[in-house]
Design a protein around this motif. Structure first.
Motif, PDB file in Angstrom:
ATOM      1  N   MET A  13       0.829  -1.203   0.000  1.00  0.00           N
ATOM      2  CA  MET A  13       0.000   0.000   0.000  1.00  0.00           C
ATOM      3  C   MET A  13       0.863   1.252   0.000  1.00  0.00           C
ATOM      4  O   MET A  13       1.999   1.222   0.483  1.00  0.00           O
ATOM      5  CB  MET A  13      -0.821   0.049   1.296  1.00  0.00           C
ATOM      6  N   MET A  21      -6.055   3.129   6.685  1.00  0.00           N
ATOM      7  CA  MET A  21      -6.431   1.817   7.224  1.00  0.00           C
ATOM      8  C   MET A  21      -6.231   1.791   8.742  1.00  0.00           C
ATOM      9  O   MET A  21      -7.107   1.337   9.485  1.00  0.00           O
ATOM     10  CB  MET A  21      -5.580   0.722   6.560  1.00  0.00           C
ATOM     11  N   PHE A  25      -9.067   0.981  11.500  1.00  0.00           N
ATOM     12  CA  PHE A  25      -8.930  -0.170  12.412  1.00  0.00           C
ATOM     13  C   PHE A  25      -8.903   0.293  13.870  1.00  0.00           C
ATOM     14  O   PHE A  25      -9.506  -0.337  14.739  1.00  0.00           O
ATOM     15  CB  PHE A  25      -7.659  -0.961  12.103  1.00  0.00           C
ATOM     16  N   TRP A  52       1.280 -13.025  10.181  1.00  0.00           N
ATOM     17  CA  TRP A  52       1.787 -12.614   8.851  1.00  0.00           C
ATOM     18  C   TRP A  52       0.821 -11.578   8.263  1.00  0.00           C
ATOM     19  O   TRP A  52      -0.344 -11.875   8.027  1.00  0.00           O
ATOM     20  CB  TRP A  52       1.904 -13.827   7.918  1.00  0.00           C
ATOM     21  N   GLY A  53       1.351 -10.403   8.008  1.00  0.00           N
ATOM     22  CA  GLY A  53       0.502  -9.283   7.558  1.00  0.00           C
ATOM     23  C   GLY A  53      -0.108  -8.634   8.789  1.00  0.00           C
ATOM     24  O   GLY A  53      -1.309  -8.414   8.873  1.00  0.00           O
ATOM     25  N   GLY A  55      -0.149  -5.710  10.026  1.00  0.00           N
ATOM     26  CA  GLY A  55      -0.826  -4.413   9.890  1.00  0.00           C
ATOM     27  C   GLY A  55      -0.548  -3.473  11.051  1.00  0.00           C
ATOM     28  O   GLY A  55       0.608  -3.166  11.365  1.00  0.00           O
ATOM     29  N   ARG A  58      -2.716  -4.975  15.854  1.00  0.00           N
ATOM     30  CA  ARG A  58      -3.849  -5.012  16.809  1.00  0.00           C
ATOM     31  C   ARG A  58      -3.978  -6.345  17.558  1.00  0.00           C
ATOM     32  O   ARG A  58      -4.618  -6.394  18.601  1.00  0.00           O
ATOM     33  CB  ARG A  58      -5.155  -4.682  16.070  1.00  0.00           C
ATOM     34  N   TYR A  59      -3.376  -7.430  17.031  1.00  0.00           N
ATOM     35  CA  TYR A  59      -3.496  -8.732  17.707  1.00  0.00           C
ATOM     36  C   TYR A  59      -2.229  -9.123  18.478  1.00  0.00           C
ATOM     37  O   TYR A  59      -2.139 -10.218  19.030  1.00  0.00           O
ATOM     38  CB  TYR A  59      -3.841  -9.820  16.688  1.00  0.00           C
ATOM     39  N   ASP A  77       5.325  -8.130   8.198  1.00  0.00           N
ATOM     40  CA  ASP A  77       4.543  -7.338   7.233  1.00  0.00           C
ATOM     41  C   ASP A  77       5.463  -6.847   6.116  1.00  0.00           C
ATOM     42  O   ASP A  77       6.676  -6.772   6.275  1.00  0.00           O
ATOM     43  CB  ASP A  77       3.871  -6.148   7.913  1.00  0.00           C
ATOM     44  N   ILE A  78       4.813  -6.523   4.996  1.00  0.00           N
ATOM     45  CA  ILE A  78       5.538  -6.046   3.826  1.00  0.00           C
ATOM     46  C   ILE A  78       5.730  -4.530   3.897  1.00  0.00           C
ATOM     47  O   ILE A  78       6.478  -3.957   3.115  1.00  0.00           O
ATOM     48  CB  ILE A  78       4.748  -6.456   2.546  1.00  0.00           C
ATOM     49  N   LEU A 121      -4.373 -12.838   8.522  1.00  0.00           N
ATOM     50  CA  LEU A 121      -5.760 -12.368   8.620  1.00  0.00           C
ATOM     51  C   LEU A 121      -5.995 -11.128   7.750  1.00  0.00           C
ATOM     52  O   LEU A 121      -5.200 -10.182   7.788  1.00  0.00           O
ATOM     53  CB  LEU A 121      -6.086 -12.042  10.084  1.00  0.00           C
ATOM     54  N   ASP A 122      -7.064 -11.179   6.992  1.00  0.00           N
ATOM     55  CA  ASP A 122      -7.470 -10.031   6.173  1.00  0.00           C
ATOM     56  C   ASP A 122      -6.331  -9.535   5.279  1.00  0.00           C
ATOM     57  O   ASP A 122      -6.133  -8.326   5.145  1.00  0.00           O
ATOM     58  CB  ASP A 122      -7.968  -8.899   7.111  1.00  0.00           C
ATOM     59  N   MET A 123      -5.577 -10.450   4.700  1.00  0.00           N
ATOM     60  CA  MET A 123      -4.473 -10.009   3.836  1.00  0.00           C
ATOM     61  C   MET A 123      -4.235 -10.888   2.598  1.00  0.00           C
ATOM     62  O   MET A 123      -3.570 -10.471   1.666  1.00  0.00           O
ATOM     63  CB  MET A 123      -3.170  -9.868   4.643  1.00  0.00           C
ATOM     64  N   MET A 126      -4.430  -9.586  -0.894  1.00  0.00           N
ATOM     65  CA  MET A 126      -3.443  -8.577  -1.311  1.00  0.00           C
ATOM     66  C   MET A 126      -2.178  -9.208  -1.871  1.00  0.00           C
ATOM     67  O   MET A 126      -1.354  -8.516  -2.461  1.00  0.00           O
ATOM     68  CB  MET A 126      -3.029  -7.726  -0.104  1.00  0.00           C
TER      69      MET A 126
HETATM   70  C1  LIG Z   1      -5.869  -5.137   5.642  1.00  0.00           C
HETATM   71  S1  LIG Z   1      -4.361  -5.242   6.558  1.00  0.00           S
HETATM   72  C2  LIG Z   1      -4.795  -6.417   7.821  1.00  0.00           C
HETATM   73  C3  LIG Z   1      -3.858  -6.347   8.984  1.00  0.00           C
HETATM   74  C4  LIG Z   1      -4.123  -7.364  10.099  1.00  0.00           C
HETATM   75  N1  LIG Z   1      -3.812  -8.726   9.676  1.00  0.00           N
HETATM   76  C5  LIG Z   1      -5.536  -7.277  10.588  1.00  0.00           C
HETATM   77  O1  LIG Z   1      -6.308  -8.231  10.359  1.00  0.00           O
HETATM   78  O2  LIG Z   1      -5.875  -6.278  11.187  1.00  0.00           O
HETATM   79  C6  LIG Z   1      -3.309  -6.169   5.493  1.00  0.00           C
HETATM   80  C7  LIG Z   1      -1.841  -6.117   5.889  1.00  0.00           C
HETATM   81  O3  LIG Z   1      -1.141  -7.096   5.142  1.00  0.00           O
HETATM   82  C8  LIG Z   1       0.077  -6.537   4.678  1.00  0.00           C
HETATM   83  N2  LIG Z   1       0.514  -7.311   3.497  1.00  0.00           N
HETATM   84  C9  LIG Z   1       0.021  -7.299   2.245  1.00  0.00           C
HETATM   85  N3  LIG Z   1       0.661  -8.183   1.479  1.00  0.00           N
HETATM   86  C10 LIG Z   1       1.587  -8.773   2.265  1.00  0.00           C
HETATM   87  C11 LIG Z   1       2.545  -9.805   2.064  1.00  0.00           C
HETATM   88  N4  LIG Z   1       2.689 -10.407   0.888  1.00  0.00           N
HETATM   89  N5  LIG Z   1       3.313 -10.179   3.112  1.00  0.00           N
HETATM   90  C12 LIG Z   1       3.174  -9.575   4.322  1.00  0.00           C
HETATM   91  N6  LIG Z   1       2.282  -8.612   4.574  1.00  0.00           N
HETATM   92  C13 LIG Z   1       1.487  -8.216   3.561  1.00  0.00           C
HETATM   93  C14 LIG Z   1      -0.252  -5.095   4.408  1.00  0.00           C
HETATM   94  O4  LIG Z   1       0.911  -4.280   4.394  1.00  0.00           O
HETATM   95  C15 LIG Z   1      -1.182  -4.777   5.579  1.00  0.00           C
HETATM   96  O5  LIG Z   1      -0.477  -4.325   6.696  1.00  0.00           O
END
Ligand SMILES: C[S@@+](CC[C@H](N)C(=O)[O-])C[C@H]1O[C@@H](n2cnc3c(N)ncnc32)[C@H](O)[C@@H]1O
Length: 188
Positions: A13, A21, A25, A52-53, A55, A58-59, A77-78, A121-123, A126
């Motif tokens: 992003m 975001m 959140f 993983w991811g 964000g 929050r967890y 996270d990326i 979760l939720d990623m 993406m």
């Molecule tokens: C919508 S947020 C959700 C964050 C958290 N998991 C939650 O449920 O609140 C998605 C997160 O995934 C990360 N993300 C996206 N692609 C990724 C990847 N390939 N590897 C690691 N993180 C990634 C984004 O940078 C972002 O912080």
């Protein structure tokens, strides 16, 4: 001057998107605490787990408490702003067992077969290279470890197709919220 983005920078992003975001959140979390989100993952004291991811992180507080000071939580996270958020959480709640890791989306500096539980979760929607992503998750997961994979904003059938095409995970249970997966084999 316009910044030229290279490699994995294109896969993440924009900074302003991450901040919007985070704002949303944080507002949602004020209304409903995120501190019960991991309750169904059967996380035990002393385990190594991976968010993983992660964000906004929050967890991480709940994860840190569930594994206790004998366990480890990797917050991956990326986005560098996510790593910054994780560091803020660590400082705010004194989470000594949480380790933030920046990934390029395909590899991460976590030892092979280290994790008892990985959750993403939720990623998943993406992720650009889902095969590389799922292969790396498999590498860091123990033989008897588990992956909890949310669809994110994509249909369940598409999530399952991506998991099956990866060749490294079996979906052995599913709930409305996530796919529960186990490693297919340990040759990876
Ligand atoms: C919508 S947020 C959700 C964050 C958290 N998991 C939650 O449920 O609140 C998605 C997160 O995934 C990360 N993300 C996206 N692609 C990724 C990847 N390939 N590897 C690691 N993180 C990634 C984004 O940078 C972002 O912080």
């Amino acid at each position: 001057m316009k910044k030229v983005m290279t490699g994995f920078e294109k896969d993440r992003m924009q900074g302003w998107e991450f901040r919007v975001m985070s704002f949303i959140f944080n507002a949602v979390d004020l209304v409903k605490s995120p501190n019960r989100r991991l309750d169904t993952f059967n996380i035990q004291k002393g385990q190594t787990i991976v968010d993983w991811g992660c964000g906004t992180g929050r967890y991480l507080k709940q994860a840190s408490e569930l594994v206790s000071d004998k366990g480890i939580v990797y917050a991956v996270d990326i986005h560098e702003l996510a790593v910054k958020s994780a560091n803020k959480m660590i400082k705010k709640f004194n989470l000594k067992n949480v380790h933030p890791c920046l990934t390029d989306g395909q590899s991460v500096s976590i030892p092979t077969h280290a994790a008892d539980v990985v959750y993403a979760l939720d990623m998943f929607h993406m992720v650009k290279d889902t095969k590389a992503f799922l292969t790396e998750l498999c590498r860091i997961t123990k033989k008897d470890g588990l992956l909890y994979l949310e669809d994110g904003h994509q249909p369940r059938e598409l999530s399952k197709e991506k998991v099956n095409n990866s060749g490294c995970w079996d979906v052995f249970e599913e709930t409305k919220a996530y796919l529960k997966c186990k490693p297919k084999d340990r040759t990876i």
